[in-house]
Motif scaffolding. Structure first.
Motif, PDB file in Angstrom:
ATOM      1  N   VAL A  96       0.939  -1.181   0.055  1.00  0.00           N
ATOM      2  CA  VAL A  96       0.039   0.148  -0.102  1.00  0.00           C
ATOM      3  C   VAL A  96       0.867   1.108  -0.136  1.00  0.00           C
ATOM      4  N   TRP A  97       0.520   2.181  -0.751  1.00  0.00           N
ATOM      5  CA  TRP A  97       1.175   3.585  -0.874  1.00  0.00           C
ATOM      6  C   TRP A  97       0.274   4.388  -0.982  1.00  0.00           C
ATOM      7  N   PHE A  98       0.478   5.918  -0.258  1.00  0.00           N
ATOM      8  CA  PHE A  98      -0.487   6.835  -0.144  1.00  0.00           C
ATOM      9  C   PHE A  98      -0.177   7.785  -1.069  1.00  0.00           C
ATOM     10  N   ASN A  99      -1.091   8.394  -1.832  1.00  0.00           N
ATOM     11  CA  ASN A  99      -0.734   9.622  -2.615  1.00  0.00           C
ATOM     12  C   ASN A  99       0.202   9.455  -3.591  1.00  0.00           C
ATOM     13  N   GLN A 100       0.376   8.398  -4.274  1.00  0.00           N
ATOM     14  CA  GLN A 100       1.424   8.299  -5.286  1.00  0.00           C
ATOM     15  C   GLN A 100       0.814   7.222  -6.434  1.00  0.00           C
ATOM     16  N   PRO A 101      -0.407   8.097  -7.293  1.00  0.00           N
ATOM     17  CA  PRO A 101      -0.941   7.404  -8.339  1.00  0.00           C
ATOM     18  C   PRO A 101      -0.086   6.928  -9.612  1.00  0.00           C
ATOM     19  N   TYR A 102       0.981   7.652  -9.517  1.00  0.00           N
ATOM     20  CA  TYR A 102       1.737   7.511 -10.698  1.00  0.00           C
ATOM     21  C   TYR A 102       2.376   6.228 -10.760  1.00  0.00           C
ATOM     22  N   LEU A 103       2.413   5.470  -9.517  1.00  0.00           N
ATOM     23  CA  LEU A 103       2.726   3.855  -9.471  1.00  0.00           C
ATOM     24  C   LEU A 103       2.155   3.248 -10.595  1.00  0.00           C
ATOM     25  N   ASP A 104       0.966   3.487 -10.900  1.00  0.00           N
ATOM     26  CA  ASP A 104       0.225   2.717 -12.004  1.00  0.00           C
ATOM     27  C   ASP A 104       1.147   2.744 -13.210  1.00  0.00           C
ATOM     28  N   TYR A 105       1.976   3.459 -13.578  1.00  0.00           N
ATOM     29  CA  TYR A 105       2.856   3.648 -14.679  1.00  0.00           C
ATOM     30  C   TYR A 105       3.994   2.762 -14.580  1.00  0.00           C
ATOM     31  N   TYR A 106       4.513   2.493 -13.353  1.00  0.00           N
ATOM     32  CA  TYR A 106       5.716   1.619 -13.205  1.00  0.00           C
ATOM     33  C   TYR A 106       5.465   0.052 -12.628  1.00  0.00           C
ATOM     34  N   LEU A 107       4.195  -0.239 -11.928  1.00  0.00           N
ATOM     35  CA  LEU A 107       3.991  -1.503 -11.543  1.00  0.00           C
ATOM     36  C   LEU A 107       2.966  -2.050 -12.328  1.00  0.00           C
ATOM     37  N   LYS A 108       3.430  -2.885 -12.965  1.00  0.00           N
ATOM     38  CA  LYS A 108       2.387  -3.356 -14.049  1.00  0.00           C
ATOM     39  C   LYS A 108       2.234  -4.900 -13.669  1.00  0.00           C
ATOM     40  N   PRO A 109       1.077  -5.539 -14.138  1.00  0.00           N
ATOM     41  CA  PRO A 109       0.932  -6.759 -13.866  1.00  0.00           C
ATOM     42  C   PRO A 109       1.846  -7.787 -14.454  1.00  0.00           C
ATOM     43  N   GLY A 110       2.487  -8.417 -13.760  1.00  0.00           N
ATOM     44  CA  GLY A 110       3.268  -9.522 -14.597  1.00  0.00           C
ATOM     45  C   GLY A 110       4.913  -8.995 -14.283  1.00  0.00           C
TER      46      GLY A 110
END
Length: 187
Positions: A96-110
């Motif tokens: 869990v991370w707070f206030n880091q929506p940009y992680l969607d760019y880095y953490l991809k399934p697989g």
């Protein structure tokens, strides 16, 4: 050959003019500056802990695959909550991370990640809150897993993975040009 304190960081493989400006924010203008950019600490990643063997309350390093991830705004605190589920084959870990929506760019399934943080329990499940993370690939595995890893100071636009790669290239190419500071009897 030019002195290291005269050679611009811009001409190191993978840097260029745009990243030169980012390095300047770290006080790095020359190759010599880069070679004297010391890590702020080290992580011992020689001992990876399996998720099934994690102990609540302890700091640990785990590696695994991102199964799923996503984020949303919390209704009570109006913060962005980003979650990822990691699996190493022995168990699953919620991160869990707070206030880091940009992680969607880095953490991809697989994608394969290395996580370092304190293990906790939440609603009966193992989790790490705000762990340090690094997305790795086979090319970088040698720099991030199975060894003591330097953690450098960063600025926006420069990642640990990228900085380690640039540092490795510079050390391989220029370390012999640095003066030896230790007396011979100590070496």
């Amino acid at each position: 050959m030019r002195n290291l304190n005269e050679s611009s960081i811009q001409y190191i493989k993978g840097v260029g003019p745009a990243r030169k400006k980012l390095f300047a924010q770290l006080g790095v203008e020359t190759v010599e500056d880069l070679l004297y950019l010391f890590p702020r600490r080290y992580e011992d990643r020689r001992k990876m802990t399996l998720i099934a063997q994690l102990t609540v309350g302890e700091m640990a390093t785990v590696t695994g695959l991102i199964l799923e991830r996503g984020g949303h705004r919390t209704w009570y605190a109006k913060k962005h909550l980003y979650q990822a589920q990691v699996d190493d084959g022995t168990g699953k870990l919620a991160c869990v991370w707070f206030n880091q929506p940009y992680l969607d760019y880095y953490l991809k399934p697989g994608s394969r990640v290395v996580l370092y943080g304190k293990t906790d329990m939440y609603k009966g499940k193992l989790q790490m809150v705000a762990p340090e993370y690094e997305v790795i690939d086979e090319e970088d595995e040698g720099l991030a897993i199975g060894r003591i890893v330097p953690i450098y100071p960063l600025t926006k636009g420069i990642t640990q993975r990228y900085l380690r790669r640039v540092m490795k290239f510079c050390l391989e190419r220029h370390a012999r040009q640095l003066p030896e500071l230790l007396p011979a009897e100590i070496r």
